[in-house]
Design a protein around this motif. Structure first.
Motif, PDB file in Angstrom:
ATOM      1  N   UNK A 168       6.968  11.790   3.098  1.00 38.11           N
ATOM      2  CA  UNK A 168       7.111  11.383   4.433  1.00 38.11           C
ATOM      3  C   UNK A 168       7.275   9.577   4.655  1.00 38.11           C
ATOM      4  N   UNK A 169       7.358   9.047   3.513  1.00 35.72           N
ATOM      5  CA  UNK A 169       7.320   7.540   3.590  1.00 35.72           C
ATOM      6  C   UNK A 169       6.190   6.918   4.378  1.00 35.72           C
ATOM      7  N   UNK A 170       4.810   7.197   4.211  1.00 35.51           N
ATOM      8  CA  UNK A 170       3.822   6.632   4.894  1.00 35.51           C
ATOM      9  C   UNK A 170       3.727   5.225   4.976  1.00 35.51           C
ATOM     10  N   UNK A 171       3.117   4.714   6.085  1.00 36.02           N
ATOM     11  CA  UNK A 171       2.879   3.245   6.084  1.00 36.02           C
ATOM     12  C   UNK A 171       1.589   2.721   5.285  1.00 36.02           C
ATOM     13  N   UNK A 172       0.892   3.660   5.098  1.00 38.44           N
ATOM     14  CA  UNK A 172      -0.589   3.338   4.249  1.00 38.44           C
ATOM     15  C   UNK A 172      -0.797   4.571   3.236  1.00 38.44           C
ATOM     16  N   UNK A 195       5.424   0.009  -6.262  1.00 36.43           N
ATOM     17  CA  UNK A 195       5.956  -1.389  -5.960  1.00 36.43           C
ATOM     18  C   UNK A 195       7.265  -1.319  -4.834  1.00 36.43           C
ATOM     19  N   UNK A 196       7.801  -0.397  -5.055  1.00 33.28           N
ATOM     20  CA  UNK A 196       9.133  -0.164  -4.067  1.00 33.28           C
ATOM     21  C   UNK A 196       8.762   0.155  -2.509  1.00 33.28           C
ATOM     22  N   UNK A 201       7.694  -2.630   3.408  1.00 35.51           N
ATOM     23  CA  UNK A 201       6.621  -2.998   4.392  1.00 35.51           C
ATOM     24  C   UNK A 201       5.403  -1.813   4.171  1.00 35.51           C
ATOM     25  N   UNK A 202       5.369  -1.095   3.336  1.00 34.85           N
ATOM     26  CA  UNK A 202       3.938  -0.246   3.476  1.00 34.85           C
ATOM     27  C   UNK A 202       2.991  -1.049   2.786  1.00 34.85           C
ATOM     28  N   UNK A 203       1.622  -0.708   2.975  1.00 29.29           N
ATOM     29  CA  UNK A 203       0.366  -1.132   2.481  1.00 29.29           C
ATOM     30  C   UNK A 203       0.195   0.104   1.179  1.00 29.29           C
TER      31      UNK A 203
END
Length: 316
Positions: A168-172, A195-196, A201-203
């Motif tokens: 789900x393409x998490x932010x973190x 790395x991608x 912009x994710x951490x």
């Protein structure tokens, strides 16, 4: 800690029911687009810190501050966690055999997470699952999605766990030893994917014993010992010139990449203390070759050149 960070953990303390502290005043930060490596020996509190961030500490008392996007997460109710876990914050668990439900097929479990957080049909969710499994290097991903966890090898289960965390393409993303049980080729592929993810912009919070992985894929590093942060800073500065004797000892125990190979690598003498036997002063003092009388008092974090370390040697 930086209040603008994607994740800001400040003075986190986790205690056993009897009162012994497993984590004592842990502070760290993960910024968007950056990767924080968390290193230390087994039992130093790395995975426990990750579980505290995820709100997965049943039976343990926790206090301090864990803020994600400025929102306090410590003590959040379970129903408020449901839209966050897997979607905003995802975790690659260290042991995929226990993280997956053994009685459900791998693909069904990944599909369910995708459909829980996104308005996709079963067919679209399965297509994403198969694509992610393929990107993780799982052979015949369509067939693998139909298998139960025990029907896959440890390495394939690990890849499936990574696919689920990224679904789900998490932010973190919290990755607890994500390259364990993987061969070097797949390990390199996984690190490229991490790395991608940062480039979007994710951490990333990466827990590992492998200093080479930290050097290759992290921008910052935190060193934990016996549930206490002993050093933190930009990864290149810390690895090139570590300030704390414990960090120095960890790096000295690594095999050299070039030059003559030593017959025997130096080892850190002794053992980390039990939670109820942590020294009153510097937690590393009983094993430190530089120990002195001043180490009987707990040292504060001392800043040096953009880094911080908890050692009285820096104050002299």
């Amino acid at each position: 800690m930086d209040s603008e960070a994607l994740l800001a953990v400040s003075d986190l303390r986790v205690r056993l029911p009897g009162g012994a502290a497993l984590l004592e005043g842990v502070s760290l930060a993960v910024e968007s687009g950056r990767s924080l490596g968390v290193v230390g020996e087994s039992g130093s509190g790395k995975s426990l810190t990750a579980l505290a961030v995820m709100g997965l500490l049943p039976g343990l008392a926790a206090d301090g501050c864990v803020r994600f996007r400025g929102r306090e997460m410590l003590g959040l109710r379970e129903r408020d966690w449901r839209p966050v876990r897997g979607r905003e914050i995802a975790m690659i668990f260290q042991d995929p055999m226990t993280a997956f439900l053994p009685v459900r097929r791998i693909g069904d479990q990944i599909d369910e997470q995708i459909r829980l957080h996104e308005n996709l049909s079963r067919k679209a969710a399965r297509a994403r699952t198969v694509r992610l499994l393929g990107e993780m290097g799982v052979p015949d991903p369509d067939q693998a999605a139909r298998r139960f966890p025990h029907q896959l090898s440890g390495g394939l289960r690990q890849r499936a766990m990574i696919a689920m965390a990224l679904s789900c393409a998490p932010s973190l993303l919290i990755a607890d030893e994500p390259t364990t049980a993987l061969d070097v080729t797949v390990q390199a592929q996984i690190l490229v994917l991490l790395r991608r993810l940062r480039e979007t912009g994710a951490g990333v919070m990466l827990i590992t014993h492998d200093m080479g992985v930290v050097a290759q894929s992290c921008t910052d590093v935190v060193v934990l010992y016996a549930g206490v942060v002993v050093e933190r800073g930009p990864v290149r500065d810390v690895l090139d010139a570590p300030l704390h004797p414990y960090t120095q000892a960890l790096l000295a125990a690594m095999p050299p990449l070039d030059g003559p190979r030593p017959e025997r690598l130096p080892a850190i003498p002794g053992q980390p203390p039990a939670p109820d036997a942590r020294p009153a002063g510097c937690v590393f003092a009983p094993r430190c070759v530089f120990v002195r009388e001043a180490c009987g008092t707990r040292p504060p974090m001392i800043a040096r050149g953009g880094r911080e370390a908890a050692c009285v040697l820096l104050a002299s």
